[in-house]
Scaffold this motif. Structure first.
Motif, mmCIF file in Angstrom:
data_model
loop_
_atom_site.group_PDB
_atom_site.id
_atom_site.type_symbol
_atom_site.label_atom_id
_atom_site.label_comp_id
_atom_site.label_asym_id
_atom_site.label_seq_id
_atom_site.Cartn_x
_atom_site.Cartn_y
_atom_site.Cartn_z
ATOM 1 N N PRO A 42 58.619 26.546 -39.119
ATOM 2 C CA PRO A 42 58.969 25.695 -40.252
ATOM 3 C C PRO A 42 57.849 25.518 -41.289
ATOM 4 C CG PRO A 42 58.448 24.350 -38.364
ATOM 5 C CD PRO A 42 58.358 25.784 -37.909
ATOM 6 N N MET A 43 57.011 26.527 -41.478
ATOM 7 C CA MET A 43 55.928 26.458 -42.455
ATOM 8 C C MET A 43 56.525 26.389 -43.859
ATOM 9 S SD MET A 43 52.690 26.429 -42.974
ATOM 10 C CE MET A 43 51.601 27.277 -41.867
ATOM 11 N N THR A 44 56.100 25.392 -44.604
ATOM 12 C CA THR A 44 56.539 25.262 -45.990
ATOM 13 C C THR A 44 55.312 25.332 -46.890
ATOM 14 O OG1 THR A 44 56.318 22.863 -46.039
ATOM 15 C CG2 THR A 44 58.454 23.753 -45.305
ATOM 16 N N GLU A 45 55.556 25.505 -48.162
ATOM 17 C CA GLU A 45 54.450 25.609 -49.124
ATOM 18 C C GLU A 45 53.573 24.359 -49.079
ATOM 19 O OE1 GLU A 45 52.196 27.710 -51.927
ATOM 20 O OE2 GLU A 45 53.713 28.348 -50.512
ATOM 21 N N ASN A 46 54.187 23.197 -48.888
ATOM 22 C CA ASN A 46 53.418 21.949 -48.837
ATOM 23 C C ASN A 46 52.476 21.894 -47.645
ATOM 24 O OD1 ASN A 46 54.623 21.004 -51.152
ATOM 25 N ND2 ASN A 46 56.228 19.914 -50.049
ATOM 26 N N GLU A 69 50.632 29.877 -51.745
ATOM 27 C CA GLU A 69 50.993 31.208 -52.236
ATOM 28 C C GLU A 69 50.638 31.377 -53.709
ATOM 29 O OE1 GLU A 69 54.500 34.489 -51.810
ATOM 30 O OE2 GLU A 69 55.074 32.393 -51.624
ATOM 31 N N GLN A 70 50.814 30.326 -54.489
ATOM 32 C CA GLN A 70 50.507 30.416 -55.917
ATOM 33 C C GLN A 70 49.024 30.692 -56.144
ATOM 34 O OE1 GLN A 70 53.086 30.471 -58.204
ATOM 35 N NE2 GLN A 70 51.452 31.354 -59.419
ATOM 36 N N TRP A 71 48.159 30.154 -55.281
ATOM 37 C CA TRP A 71 46.718 30.430 -55.409
ATOM 38 C C TRP A 71 46.467 31.926 -55.231
ATOM 39 C CZ3 TRP A 71 44.410 26.410 -51.477
ATOM 40 C CH2 TRP A 71 44.717 25.115 -51.901
ATOM 41 N N LEU A 72 47.130 32.509 -54.232
ATOM 42 C CA LEU A 72 46.951 33.935 -53.978
ATOM 43 C C LEU A 72 47.481 34.756 -55.153
ATOM 44 C CD1 LEU A 72 48.025 33.941 -50.223
ATOM 45 C CD2 LEU A 72 45.692 33.983 -51.120
ATOM 46 N N ILE A 73 48.640 34.364 -55.657
ATOM 47 C CA ILE A 73 49.227 35.069 -56.798
ATOM 48 C C ILE A 73 48.296 34.964 -58.014
ATOM 49 C CG2 ILE A 73 51.123 35.012 -58.486
ATOM 50 C CD1 ILE A 73 52.935 34.115 -56.091
ATOM 51 N N ILE A 105 37.553 33.747 -55.162
ATOM 52 C CA ILE A 105 37.849 34.927 -54.338
ATOM 53 C C ILE A 105 39.117 35.562 -54.891
ATOM 54 C CG2 ILE A 105 38.363 35.800 -52.025
ATOM 55 C CD1 ILE A 105 36.938 33.303 -50.900
ATOM 56 N N LYS A 106 39.038 36.858 -55.168
ATOM 57 C CA LYS A 106 40.169 37.596 -55.739
ATOM 58 C C LYS A 106 40.738 38.545 -54.683
ATOM 59 C CE LYS A 106 39.160 35.904 -59.830
ATOM 60 N NZ LYS A 106 39.985 34.851 -60.414
ATOM 61 N N PHE A 107 42.058 38.669 -54.675
ATOM 62 C CA PHE A 107 42.759 39.440 -53.660
ATOM 63 C C PHE A 107 43.496 40.630 -54.265
ATOM 64 C CE2 PHE A 107 42.292 35.139 -52.211
ATOM 65 C CZ PHE A 107 41.880 35.297 -50.905
ATOM 66 N N ASN A 108 43.660 41.654 -53.449
ATOM 67 C CA ASN A 108 44.427 42.825 -53.827
ATOM 68 C C ASN A 108 45.820 42.673 -53.223
ATOM 69 O OD1 ASN A 108 45.604 45.479 -53.765
ATOM 70 N ND2 ASN A 108 43.568 46.299 -54.165
ATOM 71 N N LYS A 109 46.858 42.836 -54.024
ATOM 72 C CA LYS A 109 48.219 42.612 -53.532
ATOM 73 C C LYS A 109 48.645 43.632 -52.470
ATOM 74 C CE LYS A 109 50.353 44.951 -57.442
ATOM 75 N NZ LYS A 109 51.191 44.792 -58.606
ATOM 76 N N THR A 110 47.888 44.725 -52.317
ATOM 77 C CA THR A 110 48.231 45.705 -51.283
ATOM 78 C C THR A 110 47.774 45.265 -49.896
ATOM 79 O OG1 THR A 110 46.205 47.000 -51.578
ATOM 80 C CG2 THR A 110 48.121 47.608 -52.935
ATOM 81 N N HIS A 111 46.961 44.227 -49.811
ATOM 82 C CA HIS A 111 46.487 43.712 -48.517
ATOM 83 C C HIS A 111 47.516 42.735 -47.946
ATOM 84 C CE1 HIS A 111 42.208 44.517 -50.237
ATOM 85 N NE2 HIS A 111 42.729 45.618 -49.707
ATOM 86 N N ILE A 112 48.683 43.262 -47.652
ATOM 87 C CA ILE A 112 49.837 42.452 -47.260
ATOM 88 C C ILE A 112 49.579 41.637 -45.988
ATOM 89 C CG2 ILE A 112 52.261 42.580 -46.520
ATOM 90 C CD1 ILE A 112 52.416 45.102 -48.402
ATOM 91 N N GLN A 158 48.700 36.444 -43.481
ATOM 92 C CA GLN A 158 47.938 35.619 -42.542
ATOM 93 C C GLN A 158 47.396 34.378 -43.244
ATOM 94 O OE1 GLN A 158 45.068 38.272 -40.714
ATOM 95 N NE2 GLN A 158 46.474 38.726 -39.051
ATOM 96 N N LEU A 159 46.927 34.518 -44.473
ATOM 97 C CA LEU A 159 46.450 33.350 -45.217
ATOM 98 C C LEU A 159 47.600 32.397 -45.524
ATOM 99 C CD1 LEU A 159 43.909 34.991 -47.686
ATOM 100 C CD2 LEU A 159 43.375 33.421 -45.817
ATOM 101 N N LYS A 160 48.706 32.961 -45.988
ATOM 102 C CA LYS A 160 49.878 32.136 -46.324
ATOM 103 C C LYS A 160 50.370 31.350 -45.119
ATOM 104 C CE LYS A 160 53.501 34.178 -47.669
ATOM 105 N NZ LYS A 160 54.579 34.954 -48.203
ATOM 106 N N ASN A 161 50.343 31.959 -43.947
ATOM 107 C CA ASN A 161 50.903 31.319 -42.760
ATOM 108 C C ASN A 161 49.846 30.658 -41.878
ATOM 109 O OD1 ASN A 161 53.652 31.997 -43.284
ATOM 110 N ND2 ASN A 161 53.123 34.110 -42.806
ATOM 111 N N PHE A 162 48.622 30.610 -42.351
ATOM 112 C CA PHE A 162 47.547 29.980 -41.586
ATOM 113 C C PHE A 162 47.858 28.496 -41.415
ATOM 114 C CE2 PHE A 162 43.597 27.577 -41.605
ATOM 115 C CZ PHE A 162 42.960 28.126 -40.512
ATOM 116 N N PRO A 163 47.661 27.887 -40.276
ATOM 117 C CA PRO A 163 47.034 28.426 -39.059
ATOM 118 C C PRO A 163 48.029 28.950 -38.026
ATOM 119 C CG PRO A 163 47.174 26.056 -38.857
ATOM 120 C CD PRO A 163 47.796 26.432 -40.185
#
Length: 188
Positions: free
Chosen positions: A25-29, A35-39, A170-177, A182-187
């Motif tokens: 039940p992981m939600t954005e909150n 996710e928006q930070w990563l985007i 910290i900047k991310f490459n979108k190919t590092h799925i 893992q970051l989005k669903n941490f922990p």
């Protein structure tokens, strides 16, 4: 078929899919890394890289349920932002980890300032084997051994990166799925 149905559901609304079909039940909150930070901090091109650091989060990769190992290569650009250059995250045995480390280190060797390795689990193996293998290949790597002290929690160290991601350091490459997920669903 069911597989196609589930893939469509996941694409339509990943949070709802995780909650209803994956019992997650992981939600954005609730996310530490929104996710928006990563985007917002995804790069298409990188500036000239001044220096590179690598890090290994080892796992023995004995079976399909084992943790993944991660080899991360992070570069500081002339703009002083950090760019995730490589995010090699997968299950693999120790000999494959070493081989993959060598490939990444060779790729960035001229700008490599250090490579971080946790020594709590692999201390004997690392000290006696990995360092020697790199030396035998003529690769003089500055090993940064991190031996967590009692009470040091990896979860807290990872959480401490959230403000740096939020503020775009910290900047991310979108190919590092895998890293992205893992970051989005941490922990979880």
């Amino acid at each position: 078929n069911m597989y196609l149905f589930l893939r469509i559901k996941k694409i339509e609304n990943e949070e709802k899919y995780n909650s209803e079909y994956q019992n997650n039940p992981m939600t954005e909150n609730l996310r530490e890394f929104k996710e928006q930070w990563l985007i917002n901090n995804t790069y298409e091109t990188i500036p000239e890289i001044i220096e590179v650091y690598g890090a290994l989060d080892p796992s023995l990769g004995k079976n399909k349920n084992s943790d993944t190992s991660a080899i991360i290569m992070l570069g500081r650009g002339v703009d002083n932002y950090f760019y995730v250059l490589e995010a090699d995250v997968k299950r693999r045995p120790p000999d494959e980890i070493i081989k993959d480390m060598q490939l990444h280190i060779m790729k960035y060797y001229s700008k490599l300032k250090g490579f971080v390795v946790e020594t709590n689990v692999w201390q004997d193996y690392f000290a006696s084997n990995i360092k020697q293998q790199f030396l035998d290949k003529g690769m003089h790597v500055t090993w940064i051994e991190m031996s967590p002290v009692a009470g040091d929690k990896k979860v807290l160290r990872i959480k401490s990166m959230a403000p740096k991601v939020k503020h775009g350091y910290i900047k991310f490459n979108k190919t590092h799925i895998t890293l992205w997920n893992q970051l989005k669903n941490f922990p979880k």
